[in-house]
Design an enzyme around this catalytic site. Structure first.
Site, PDB file in Angstrom:
ATOM      1  N   LYS A 197     -33.915 -63.902  -8.972  1.00 55.35           N
ATOM      2  CA  LYS A 197     -34.126 -65.267  -8.493  1.00 55.35           C
ATOM      3  C   LYS A 197     -35.615 -65.478  -8.299  1.00 55.35           C
ATOM      4  O   LYS A 197     -36.269 -64.796  -7.512  1.00 55.35           O
ATOM      5  CB  LYS A 197     -33.369 -65.476  -7.186  1.00 55.35           C
ATOM      6  CG  LYS A 197     -33.451 -66.907  -6.674  1.00 55.35           C
ATOM      7  CD  LYS A 197     -32.540 -67.087  -5.469  1.00 55.35           C
ATOM      8  CE  LYS A 197     -32.633 -68.481  -4.895  1.00 55.35           C
ATOM      9  NZ  LYS A 197     -31.800 -68.649  -3.712  1.00 55.35           N
ATOM     10  N   ARG A 207     -33.035 -78.777  -2.445  1.00 55.90           N
ATOM     11  CA  ARG A 207     -33.472 -78.798  -1.041  1.00 55.90           C
ATOM     12  C   ARG A 207     -33.208 -80.164  -0.434  1.00 55.90           C
ATOM     13  O   ARG A 207     -33.001 -80.278   0.771  1.00 55.90           O
ATOM     14  CB  ARG A 207     -34.921 -78.325  -0.934  1.00 55.90           C
ATOM     15  CG  ARG A 207     -34.947 -76.837  -1.355  1.00 55.90           C
ATOM     16  CD  ARG A 207     -36.247 -76.110  -1.172  1.00 55.90           C
ATOM     17  NE  ARG A 207     -36.098 -74.765  -1.760  1.00 55.90           N
ATOM     18  CZ  ARG A 207     -37.108 -73.993  -2.104  1.00 55.90           C
ATOM     19  NH1 ARG A 207     -38.341 -74.394  -1.927  1.00 55.90           N
ATOM     20  NH2 ARG A 207     -36.862 -72.805  -2.628  1.00 55.90           N
ATOM     21  N   ARG A 218     -41.023 -69.480  -0.593  1.00 50.48           N
ATOM     22  CA  ARG A 218     -40.223 -68.256  -0.471  1.00 50.48           C
ATOM     23  C   ARG A 218     -40.830 -67.095  -1.273  1.00 50.48           C
ATOM     24  O   ARG A 218     -40.115 -66.222  -1.745  1.00 50.48           O
ATOM     25  CB  ARG A 218     -38.807 -68.515  -0.986  1.00 50.48           C
ATOM     26  CG  ARG A 218     -38.090 -69.717  -0.364  1.00 50.48           C
ATOM     27  CD  ARG A 218     -36.607 -69.617  -0.609  1.00 50.48           C
ATOM     28  NE  ARG A 218     -35.880 -70.851  -0.369  1.00 50.48           N
ATOM     29  CZ  ARG A 218     -35.616 -71.371   0.832  1.00 50.48           C
ATOM     30  NH1 ARG A 218     -36.055 -70.768   1.908  1.00 50.48           N
ATOM     31  NH2 ARG A 218     -34.924 -72.490   0.926  1.00 50.48           N
ATOM     32  N   GLU A 234     -34.509 -55.275 -10.277  1.00 51.32           N
ATOM     33  CA  GLU A 234     -33.577 -55.933  -9.350  1.00 51.32           C
ATOM     34  C   GLU A 234     -32.130 -55.770  -9.824  1.00 51.32           C
ATOM     35  O   GLU A 234     -31.221 -55.531  -9.035  1.00 51.32           O
ATOM     36  CB  GLU A 234     -33.907 -57.428  -9.226  1.00 51.32           C
ATOM     37  CG  GLU A 234     -35.191 -57.737  -8.470  1.00 51.32           C
ATOM     38  CD  GLU A 234     -35.030 -57.641  -6.947  1.00 51.32           C
ATOM     39  OE1 GLU A 234     -33.952 -57.270  -6.468  1.00 51.32           O
ATOM     40  OE2 GLU A 234     -36.025 -57.933  -6.248  1.00 51.32           O
ATOM     41  N   LYS A 249     -31.531 -66.816 -12.209  1.00 46.62           N
ATOM     42  CA  LYS A 249     -31.742 -68.183 -11.742  1.00 46.62           C
ATOM     43  C   LYS A 249     -33.221 -68.472 -11.603  1.00 46.62           C
ATOM     44  O   LYS A 249     -33.928 -67.647 -11.035  1.00 46.62           O
ATOM     45  CB  LYS A 249     -31.040 -68.303 -10.393  1.00 46.62           C
ATOM     46  CG  LYS A 249     -31.224 -69.564  -9.653  1.00 46.62           C
ATOM     47  CD  LYS A 249     -30.561 -69.396  -8.318  1.00 46.62           C
ATOM     48  CE  LYS A 249     -30.717 -70.668  -7.545  1.00 46.62           C
ATOM     49  NZ  LYS A 249     -30.070 -70.602  -6.268  1.00 46.62           N
ATOM     50  N   SER A 275     -30.818 -77.255  -9.886  1.00 49.54           N
ATOM     51  CA  SER A 275     -30.950 -78.686  -9.600  1.00 49.54           C
ATOM     52  C   SER A 275     -32.059 -79.369 -10.403  1.00 49.54           C
ATOM     53  O   SER A 275     -31.867 -80.474 -10.911  1.00 49.54           O
ATOM     54  CB  SER A 275     -31.187 -78.880  -8.104  1.00 49.54           C
ATOM     55  OG  SER A 275     -32.322 -78.148  -7.679  1.00 49.54           O
ATOM     56  N   TYR A 314     -24.284 -78.175 -12.524  1.00 47.21           N
ATOM     57  CA  TYR A 314     -23.794 -79.397 -11.887  1.00 47.21           C
ATOM     58  C   TYR A 314     -23.036 -80.266 -12.891  1.00 47.21           C
ATOM     59  O   TYR A 314     -22.386 -81.222 -12.503  1.00 47.21           O
ATOM     60  CB  TYR A 314     -24.959 -80.155 -11.238  1.00 47.21           C
ATOM     61  CG  TYR A 314     -25.621 -79.312 -10.169  1.00 47.21           C
ATOM     62  CD1 TYR A 314     -25.067 -79.219  -8.903  1.00 47.21           C
ATOM     63  CD2 TYR A 314     -26.750 -78.541 -10.450  1.00 47.21           C
ATOM     64  CE1 TYR A 314     -25.629 -78.394  -7.927  1.00 47.21           C
ATOM     65  CE2 TYR A 314     -27.326 -77.714  -9.491  1.00 47.21           C
ATOM     66  CZ  TYR A 314     -26.752 -77.648  -8.233  1.00 47.21           C
ATOM     67  OH  TYR A 314     -27.298 -76.822  -7.282  1.00 47.21           O
TER      68      TYR A 314
HETATM   69  C1  PBG Z   1     -30.228 -70.438  -1.440  1.00 44.37           C
HETATM   70  C2  PBG Z   1     -30.046 -71.176  -2.709  1.00 44.37           C
HETATM   71  C3  PBG Z   1     -30.942 -72.068  -3.315  1.00 44.37           C
HETATM   72  C4  PBG Z   1     -30.336 -72.535  -4.484  1.00 44.37           C
HETATM   73  C5  PBG Z   1     -29.089 -71.929  -4.542  1.00 44.37           C
HETATM   74  N1  PBG Z   1     -28.940 -71.060  -3.466  1.00 44.37           N
HETATM   75  C6  PBG Z   1     -32.224 -72.605  -2.835  1.00 44.37           C
HETATM   76  C7  PBG Z   1     -33.428 -71.817  -2.721  1.00 44.37           C
HETATM   77  O1  PBG Z   1     -33.502 -70.630  -2.966  1.00 44.37           O
HETATM   78  O2  PBG Z   1     -34.419 -72.452  -2.313  1.00 44.37           O
HETATM   79  C8  PBG Z   1     -30.929 -73.515  -5.456  1.00 44.37           C
HETATM   80  C9  PBG Z   1     -29.960 -74.113  -6.410  1.00 44.37           C
HETATM   81  C10 PBG Z   1     -30.476 -75.264  -7.188  1.00 44.37           C
HETATM   82  O3  PBG Z   1     -31.686 -75.561  -7.203  1.00 44.37           O
HETATM   83  O4  PBG Z   1     -29.646 -75.911  -7.838  1.00 44.37           O
HETATM   84  N2  PBG Z   1     -29.154 -70.677  -0.553  1.00 44.37           N
END
Ligand code: PBG
Length: 324
Positions: A197, A207, A218, A234, A249, A275, A314
């Site tokens: 990730k 968010r 992060r 990982e 991701k 997203s 989505y």
């Molecule tokens: C963390 C989480 C995130 C997403 C899925 N699980 C957000 C992040 O790490 O900031 C993002 C998913 C997306 O952007 O569609 N709970």
């Protein structure tokens, strides 16, 4: 001038020929729909930066889950938006917290007809918006967070989730959660590990969807977009710790990573079309600049072709209805 001896175009001449030689097929059963549910809502609320996506009420979530099952999707991934947050993220652990309640709702509605997954991370529940609890200096405390994840895992497993989506990027999270589940007798609850990730700007619209309180970023726990080798590390660790499925991701900007990971591992590989990937296409389509449906299917085929056998998107329901 000689005529060409090799004529690849021959196999593109008719729809039937193209179908015969098509190498990559996306099936609805490989698509997973992420869904948001917000505590205390009375009407579903649109997420402005994700046209077509809503924050659900408990009731509308049940209905939408049934529709997703009817469309044939392989799974649904639940995210909870609590009414109140605290530094510990207690609402994620509370059996009556919105996510745990929503898991019970959905499982009682759809049973085993699809795979019910839940996000296992603290960021939706903490007042500071980080994926873990903080130490005295304001940094994210890895090992203290592991204990919170273990408690969340037990609450979600109790609620009936089939697959827990560990998305927090703490070191050792898969092993820690696996042993907590096993000790409590949840040996059949599976782990979808977000092994890879990246600290991605493509999470922006998400968010909004969870009303994240995060200020800052992060980067001390999510990966640097410049790195590939780290992803292989990982994945190796998560599989050794007991991950049943691993996830990469975001998806489209990281297809080289999907490919590299798929070649390294023998567990199923998932990719999350996040997203921002969704919002980009929806925004361009709304302007008439892209053909939404064709771009949607093209991206899904690209992610599959790169080596992901499961795709979180989505568009899962829309795509499932369009696919043969
Ligand atoms: C963390 C989480 C995130 C997403 C899925 N699980 C957000 C992040 O790490 O900031 C993002 C998913 C997306 O952007 O569609 N709970």
């Amino acid at each position: 001038m000689p005529f060409p001896t090799e004529r690849p175009r021959r196999l593109r001449a008719t729809k039937a020929l193209r179908r015969l030689v098509s190498q990559t097929r996306v099936h609805p059963s490989e698509l997973v729909l992420p869904m948001f549910v917000k505590e205390g809502l009375t009407e579903p609320r649109p997420v402005a930066s994700m046209p077509g996506v809503v924050q659900h009420t408990r009731e509308s979530l049940r209905k939408a889950a049934v529709e997703a099952v009817e469309a044939g999707v392989g799974g649904i991934m639940l995210f909870g938006v609590p009414a109140n947050r605290d530094p510990q993220g207690s609402a994620g652990i509370d059996p009556n917290g919105i996510l745990n309640v929503a898991i019970r709702d959905v499982v009682s509605e759809v049973g085993d007809a699809t795979v019910v997954m839940s996000d296992l991370c603290l960021d939706e529940f903490t007042s500071h918006g980080h994926c873990g609890v903080l130490d005295a200096d304001g940094g994210v405390d890895n090992d203290a967070t592991l204990d919170a994840y273990a408690q969340m895992a037990l609450a979600q497993a109790h609620a009936g989730a089939h697959l827990l989506g560990l998305s927090g990027m703490m070191d050792g999270q898969v092993g820690h959660v696996r042993s907590a589940l096993d000790r409590a007798g949840f040996t059949q609850t599976s782990i979808l590990a977000y092994a890879v990730k990246y600290a991605s700007a493509f999470f922006g619209p998400f968010r909004d969807a969870v009303e994240s309180a995060l200020e800052g970023d992060r980067r001390t726990y999510q990966q640097d977009p410049a790195n590939l080798r780290e992803s292989l590390r990982e994945v190796r660790l998560d599989v050794a710790e007991g991950a049943d499925i691993i996830l990469v991701k975001p998806a489209l900007p990281y297809l080289d990573v999907v490919r590299a990971v798929a070649e390294q591992t023998d567990v199923p590989v998932a990719a999350y079309q996040v997203s921002g990937e969704y919002a980009m296409v929806e925004a361009a389509a709304a302007n008439g600049w892209l053909d939404r449906d064709r771009v949607m299917l093209e991206t899904l085929h690209s992610i599959k072709r790169a080596g992901a056998q499961i795709i979180l998107t989505y568009w899962a329901v829309d795509a499932a209805r369009m696919l043969p």
